[in-house]
Design an enzyme around this catalytic site. Structure first.
Site, PDB file in Angstrom:
ATOM      1  N   GLY A 142      10.749   1.276 -14.839  1.00 54.58           N
ATOM      2  CA  GLY A 142      11.578   2.180 -14.094  1.00 54.58           C
ATOM      3  C   GLY A 142      11.543   3.635 -14.456  1.00 54.58           C
TER       4      GLY A 142
ATOM      5  CB  CYS B  98      -5.904   1.439  13.790  1.00 57.85           C
ATOM      6  SG  CYS B  98      -7.951   1.747  13.923  1.00 57.85           S
ATOM      7  CD  GLU B  99      -0.850   0.377  11.439  1.00 59.45           C
ATOM      8  OE1 GLU B  99       0.643   0.624  11.748  1.00 59.45           O
ATOM      9  OE2 GLU B  99      -1.003  -0.774  11.942  1.00 59.45           O
TER      10      GLU B  99
END
Ligand SMILES: *Cc1c(COP(=O)(O)O)cnc(C)c1O
Length: 427
Positions: free
Chosen positions: A240, A352-353
């Site tokens: 992390g 296509c977004e």
């Protein structure tokens, strides 16, 4: 000799790499990866005895990466049968493989047990029982840790915060189940109970939550000692550690680990017990900044007074992070590296977004079709999260080192996209 006005990465002219391998392209710097492993050796492995680094494979794990981690003496943390298989096929020593995951499948566990991997990090109320059954069938014994959710809220995107109680990962602390499972592990002839694991989140810059989590784990260590008369012999701090994407200030490994190790040593002195082995599982902090993504600029759409969209030949298929976590990146036009930045543009992908935006409001020199655009710090969770959405091909990966480049993952072609498709006879 580095030419002016060109972006270089680990000694390679990025524009030339684009020509040689095509775009989109992932470029990974071997020098940078090895550099991070060296820092880990200096600041952790060589400084403290009885410690291990298990590189978190999910960040980036083609077989060549497994080789580098192996050569550098690291362990590896896998979270699926696929990652485990990759490690084994790359010749990674099984005893240096550690297996995490909140729903390990029976076949995945069997592969792990059969190959005698180093650790399984138990993360589920019925997992231990399943592991025991498999060990019995395979006549193997396996070492386990238990993943605990310490109930800490780390400051990061909600999707990458994993240490709070309401999480699909780990055993909640105040649950009877955990005690029962630990007791069972201690008694089992197939299980070697080693200790406890936590992983509180990702892209973190504050050591506070790590220290809080460790406090809780040490309390549990004490409880286990009192209740079962057994010493925890290993604690895994997870990964992390945050990196620089834009202008974040990256902290050293020491910043996180020194106070944690101090806390461990102090606790063990007070309790009169031997300090458990300590394992960390960094992923992003090793490969994140070691990678760039290289694209060719295509359509440019200038909506006067609104926004200038600069499209590239990849997007959310090769880097889902901006769409998934609103992650921020920066980049440059590689063939105009020294030119004055006169425009503010939005770099978007070809999918296509409308969410397929890679970078918003970036200052660049005047962009033109055919320019090569490079995005920095895409080495972690870029290639490893790539998809074939819109039937786009997943780009190749090249490994560069001091001016040399080698392909480590071939790019897909259209035939690869059809490889598993079947048209039933009755269609
Ligand atoms: C994702 C993950 C890591 C690695 O996290 P980074 O942020 O990439 O360092 C380590 N351990 C576990 C259990 C994880 O799920």
């Amino acid at each position: 000799m580095e030419e002016k006005n060109k972006l270089y990465f680990d000694g390679c002219d990025v524009t030339e790499l684009a020509k040689e391998y095509g775009t989109p392209l992932y470029v990974m710097s071997e020098t940078a990866i090895v550099g991070k492993f060296s820092q880990l050796k200096e600041e952790f492995l060589d400084k403290y005895e009885n410690t291990r680094v298990a590189y978190a494979a999910k960040a980036f794990f083609p077989m060549a990466m497994a080789k580098i981690a192996e050569r550098e003496g690291m362990c590896v943390d896998v979270v699926s049968g696929g990652e485990l298989y990759t490690a084994l096929k790359a010749g990674f020593p099984p005893e240096r493989i550690e297996f995490n995951g909140n729903n390990k499948l029976p076949d995945e566990l069997r592969l792990a047990v059969k190959n005698g991997i180093g650790r399984i990090i138990v993360d589920g109320f019925s997992e231990l029982e399943r592991i025991e059954e498999i060990c019995k069938e395979e006549n193997r014994r396996i070492s386990v840790l238990f993943r605990v959710t310490p109930g800490i809220k780390a400051d990061s995107h909600d999707y990458i915060v994993t240490g709070k109680k309401d999480s699909k990962f780990g055993f909640p602390l105040d649950d009877e189940v955990l005690q029962d499972q630990i007791s069972r592990a201690i008694q089992s002839e197939y299980i070697d109970f080693k200790g406890l694991h936590f992983h509180i989140g990702s892209q973190l810059f504050d050591n506070g939550p790590y220290l809080q989590a460790l406090d809780i784990i040490l309390e549990l260590t004490k409880k286990i000692r009192e209740k079962f008369g057994v010493d925890v012999s290993e604690i895994n701090f997870g990964g992390g550690f945050g990196i620089q994407y834009i202008d974040e200030e990256r902290k050293s490994y020491s910043y996180f680990l020194d106070p944690m190790m101090e806390k461990m040593e102090k606790f063990c002195r007070e309790e009169g017990m031997e300090r458990p082995a300590v394992v960390i599982e960094p992923g992003r902090s090793i490969v994140g900044e070691a990678g760039i993504s290289v694209y060719t600029i295509g359509q440019i759409k200038d909506i006067k007074g609104v926004r200038k969209y600069v499209s590239v030949d990849g997007g959310m298929t090769d880097n889902i992070r901006p769409a998934l976590y609103q992650s921020l990146y920066t980049g440059v036009i590689a063939n105009k590296a020294d030119e004055e930045k006169t425009e503010t543009v939005t770099i978007c992908g070809k999918c296509c977004e409308s969410g397929d935006i890679l970078i918003r409001d970036l200052k660049v020199p005047e962009p033109e079709q055919g320019d090569i655009f490079a995005i920095f710090s895409t080495g972690a969770y870029g290639y490893s999260m790539a998809s074939n959405y819109n039937r786009n091909c997943i780009p190749p990966v090249v490994l560069v080192k001091e001016g040399k480049s080698r392909l480590i993952v071939k790019g897909q072609d259209y035939e690869d996209l059809l490889r598993n498709d079947i048209i039933p006879e009755d269609l």
